[in-house]
Design an enzyme around this catalytic site. Structure first.
Site, PDB file in Angstrom:
ATOM      1  N   CYS A  46       0.554  -1.151   0.060  1.00  0.00           N
ATOM      2  CA  CYS A  46       0.003   0.133   0.157  1.00  0.00           C
ATOM      3  C   CYS A  46       0.789   1.291   0.017  1.00  0.00           C
ATOM      4  O   CYS A  46       0.493   2.333  -0.335  1.00  0.00           O
ATOM      5  CB  CYS A  46      -0.892   0.002   1.333  1.00  0.00           C
ATOM      6  N   HIS A  64      -3.498   7.082   3.083  1.00  0.00           N
ATOM      7  CA  HIS A  64      -3.946   5.986   2.288  1.00  0.00           C
ATOM      8  C   HIS A  64      -5.325   5.424   2.808  1.00  0.00           C
ATOM      9  O   HIS A  64      -5.622   5.497   4.126  1.00  0.00           O
ATOM     10  CB  HIS A  64      -3.074   4.827   2.818  1.00  0.00           C
ATOM     11  N   ASN A  73      -9.998  -0.136   0.231  1.00  0.00           N
ATOM     12  CA  ASN A  73      -8.628  -0.141   0.273  1.00  0.00           C
ATOM     13  C   ASN A  73      -8.363  -0.679  -1.109  1.00  0.00           C
ATOM     14  O   ASN A  73      -8.595  -1.911  -1.533  1.00  0.00           O
ATOM     15  CB  ASN A  73      -8.272  -0.971   1.454  1.00  0.00           C
TER      16      ASN A  73
HETATM   17  O1  UT7 Z   1      -3.786  -1.397   3.551  1.00  0.00           O
HETATM   18  C1  UT7 Z   1      -2.982  -2.097   4.395  1.00  0.00           C
HETATM   19  C2  UT7 Z   1      -3.222  -1.630   5.830  1.00  0.00           C
HETATM   20  N1  UT7 Z   1      -4.340  -2.290   6.230  1.00  0.00           N
HETATM   21  C3  UT7 Z   1      -4.988  -1.577   7.277  1.00  0.00           C
HETATM   22  O2  UT7 Z   1      -4.637  -0.715   7.856  1.00  0.00           O
HETATM   23  C4  UT7 Z   1      -6.269  -2.419   8.098  1.00  0.00           C
HETATM   24  C5  UT7 Z   1      -6.092  -2.402   9.336  1.00  0.00           C
HETATM   25  N2  UT7 Z   1      -6.849  -3.111  10.162  1.00  0.00           N
HETATM   26  C6  UT7 Z   1      -8.266  -2.589  10.230  1.00  0.00           C
HETATM   27  O3  UT7 Z   1      -8.543  -1.718   9.682  1.00  0.00           O
HETATM   28  C7  UT7 Z   1      -9.032  -3.050  11.197  1.00  0.00           C
HETATM   29  O4  UT7 Z   1      -8.340  -4.005  12.115  1.00  0.00           O
HETATM   30  C8  UT7 Z   1     -10.267  -4.064  10.540  1.00  0.00           C
HETATM   31  C9  UT7 Z   1     -11.369  -3.199   9.968  1.00  0.00           C
HETATM   32  C10 UT7 Z   1      -9.451  -5.215   9.568  1.00  0.00           C
HETATM   33  C11 UT7 Z   1     -10.845  -4.775  11.675  1.00  0.00           C
HETATM   34  O5  UT7 Z   1     -11.580  -4.054  12.831  1.00  0.00           O
HETATM   35  P1  UT7 Z   1     -11.339  -4.207  14.278  1.00  0.00           P
HETATM   36  O6  UT7 Z   1     -12.179  -3.375  14.741  1.00  0.00           O
HETATM   37  O7  UT7 Z   1      -9.899  -4.361  14.209  1.00  0.00           O
HETATM   38  O8  UT7 Z   1     -11.948  -5.706  14.459  1.00  0.00           O
HETATM   39  P2  UT7 Z   1     -11.352  -7.194  14.916  1.00  0.00           P
HETATM   40  O9  UT7 Z   1     -10.571  -7.801  13.743  1.00  0.00           O
HETATM   41  O10 UT7 Z   1     -10.916  -6.731  16.278  1.00  0.00           O
HETATM   42  O11 UT7 Z   1     -12.816  -7.916  15.256  1.00  0.00           O
HETATM   43  C12 UT7 Z   1     -13.795  -7.507  16.174  1.00  0.00           C
HETATM   44  C13 UT7 Z   1     -15.035  -8.374  15.886  1.00  0.00           C
HETATM   45  C14 UT7 Z   1     -14.497  -9.830  15.915  1.00  0.00           C
HETATM   46  O12 UT7 Z   1     -15.633 -10.815  16.624  1.00  0.00           O
HETATM   47  P3  UT7 Z   1     -15.468 -10.937  18.141  1.00  0.00           P
HETATM   48  O13 UT7 Z   1     -14.065 -11.820  17.948  1.00  0.00           O
HETATM   49  O14 UT7 Z   1     -15.209  -9.667  18.775  1.00  0.00           O
HETATM   50  O15 UT7 Z   1     -16.644 -11.771  18.116  1.00  0.00           O
HETATM   51  C15 UT7 Z   1     -14.502 -10.378  14.377  1.00  0.00           C
HETATM   52  O16 UT7 Z   1     -14.845 -11.577  14.427  1.00  0.00           O
HETATM   53  O17 UT7 Z   1     -15.627  -8.359  14.584  1.00  0.00           O
HETATM   54  C16 UT7 Z   1     -15.797  -9.606  13.902  1.00  0.00           C
HETATM   55  N3  UT7 Z   1     -15.344  -9.209  12.594  1.00  0.00           N
HETATM   56  C17 UT7 Z   1     -16.642  -8.967  11.707  1.00  0.00           C
HETATM   57  N4  UT7 Z   1     -17.827  -8.688  12.034  1.00  0.00           N
HETATM   58  C18 UT7 Z   1     -18.706  -8.700  11.164  1.00  0.00           C
HETATM   59  C19 UT7 Z   1     -14.376  -9.009  11.551  1.00  0.00           C
HETATM   60  N5  UT7 Z   1     -14.874  -8.761  10.472  1.00  0.00           N
HETATM   61  C20 UT7 Z   1     -16.215  -8.810  10.525  1.00  0.00           C
HETATM   62  C21 UT7 Z   1     -17.111  -8.528   9.456  1.00  0.00           C
HETATM   63  N6  UT7 Z   1     -18.392  -8.348   9.871  1.00  0.00           N
HETATM   64  N7  UT7 Z   1     -16.581  -8.333   8.252  1.00  0.00           N
END
Ligand code: UT7
Length: 328
Positions: A116, A255, A285
């Site tokens: 990225c 980004h 993204n």
């Molecule tokens: O481009 C390169 C750089 N990339 C980035 O900068 C991405 C960086 N990361 C992020 O933007 C975030 O970490 C994400 C958007 C990918 C995820 O958001 P988060 O707030 O960090 O969520 P998480 O991974 O901690 O997941 C929280 C909850 C989990 O459920 P439990 O374990 O709390 O029950 C996940 O299973 O959300 C759940 N979850 C979803 N729920 C509904 C993860 N993906 C989804 C989804 N829909 N699509």
């Protein structure tokens, strides 16, 4: 004192595929909701390349638009620098396919791999080629067909990514407008926080496919934390190193990975909401394409105009990150 530029961005262009994939479409594919995606990421839709639309096709379209915008003929191009993690073939470079498609017969064409952050890495290379007198008319392109390596069975990643391309023409600066400075950095110790294990030479092709290793794998929360720190640091550093102040910044182009990361970066730089560029809601993204698409849109919609200062800041797999200060 504000640094004097050696090179300038004289034109930009972009290319977005026609097919739109909304959050509601994704609700039908994986266990997710529009509400979750919007509140956690800011994304509402993303665009997906047609079956026969390659990364090089998107990049070629963006490049032609950038050349038109700059008023530069394709024969004048001496370097084509392409940032992508979704090149058309294992080899040769996607840049060579773009070269063929646009007819840039006088160029040296090559790819760089910085995920990225690739467009910022490319911009730094173009700036140094021009500063050293080795280049005069350089195309820097970021393009991706991430839909090919997105696992539509993994809700944690498939909601994030989209396809597209953006390009910039970089030429010697003629006045105070131009690239005031660039900064790039990486931390290879964190190389597996975001990566695609398969389809390289480390793992046999059949094993990659059988074990679904030919898709993006991301430890989202860790990547998020690193992105917030690194992008904030990179933005603050480039402002300081080029002699600018926060109030000199007319637009912050981060980004487009997550709206919360974009807002956190803006807070570090102390840039008010109206100066933060966002198109993540439309495109998701698009990795290396994200910054040049955003820059093109910001210019074409007149959110930023000539002589105004843009701070570009990116972060991605590697981990890699970087920033640039540009008087447009
Ligand atoms: O481009 C390169 C750089 N990339 C980035 O900068 C991405 C960086 N990361 C992020 O933007 C975030 O970490 C994400 C958007 C990918 C995820 O958001 P988060 O707030 O960090 O969520 P998480 O991974 O901690 O997941 C929280 C909850 C989990 O459920 P439990 O374990 O709390 O029950 C996940 O299973 O959300 C759940 N979850 C979803 N729920 C509904 C993860 N993906 C989804 C989804 N829909 N699509």
């Amino acid at each position: 004192m504000i640094l004097k530029p050696k090179s300038m961005i004289s034109g930009t262009g972009s290319a977005i595929p026609k097919k739109k994939l909304t959050n509601f479409d994704l609700e039908k594919i994986v266990d997710t909701t529009d509400e979750w995606i919007r509140t956690r990421t800011g994304i509402e839709s993303r665009f997906i390349a047609a079956e026969d639309q390659l990364t090089s096709d998107l990049c070629a379209e963006a490049a032609i638009n950038a050349l038109d915008d700059a008023g530069v003929s394709v024969e004048e191009i001496d370097h084509i620098i392409v940032a992508s993690i979704t090149g058309d073939y294992g080899f040769p470079s996607t840049a060579c396919f773009i070269q063929e498609k646009i007819g840039a017969v006088n160029a040296a064409a090559f790819d760089i791999a910085a995920a990225c952050s690739g467009f910022i890495y490319g911009l730094r290379m173009a700036d140094s080629l021009i500063s050293s007198g080795m280049g005069k008319n350089i195309l820097v392109i970021g393009g991706e067909r991430l839909s090919t390596i997105t696992d539509y069975e993994d809700r944690a990643t498939c909601v994030l990514f989209g396809d597209g391309a953006g390009a910039a023409v970089v030429q010697p600066s003629v006045d105070d407008r131009g690239i005031l400075g660039t900064f790039i950095k990486s931390d290879g110790r964190l190389n597996k926080l975001l990566y695609m294990p398969g389809l390289g030479t480390a793992i046999p092709p059949q094993q990659s496919i059988d074990q679904r290793l030919n898709y993006i794998k991301m430890t989202g929360r860790e990547v998020f934390k690193n992105a917030v720190t690194a992008m904030g640091d990179a933005a603050v550093k480039i402002i300081k190193d080029t002699g600018l102040k926060s109030e000199d910044v007319d637009i912050l182009i981060s980004h487009q990975a997550n709206m919360r990361i974009i807002d956190a970066t803006a807070k570090r730089v102390k840039v008010p909401a109206e100066k933060i560029f966002k198109n993540i809601h439309k495109f998701g993204n698009t990795s290396a394409a994200s910054i040049p698409i955003a820059l093109d849109e910001a210019r074409k919609t007149k959110m930023v105009t000539d002589n105004q200062v843009a701070i570009l800041v990116a972060f991605g797999a590697g981990l890699t990150w970087g920033s640039a200060a540009v008087r447009l």
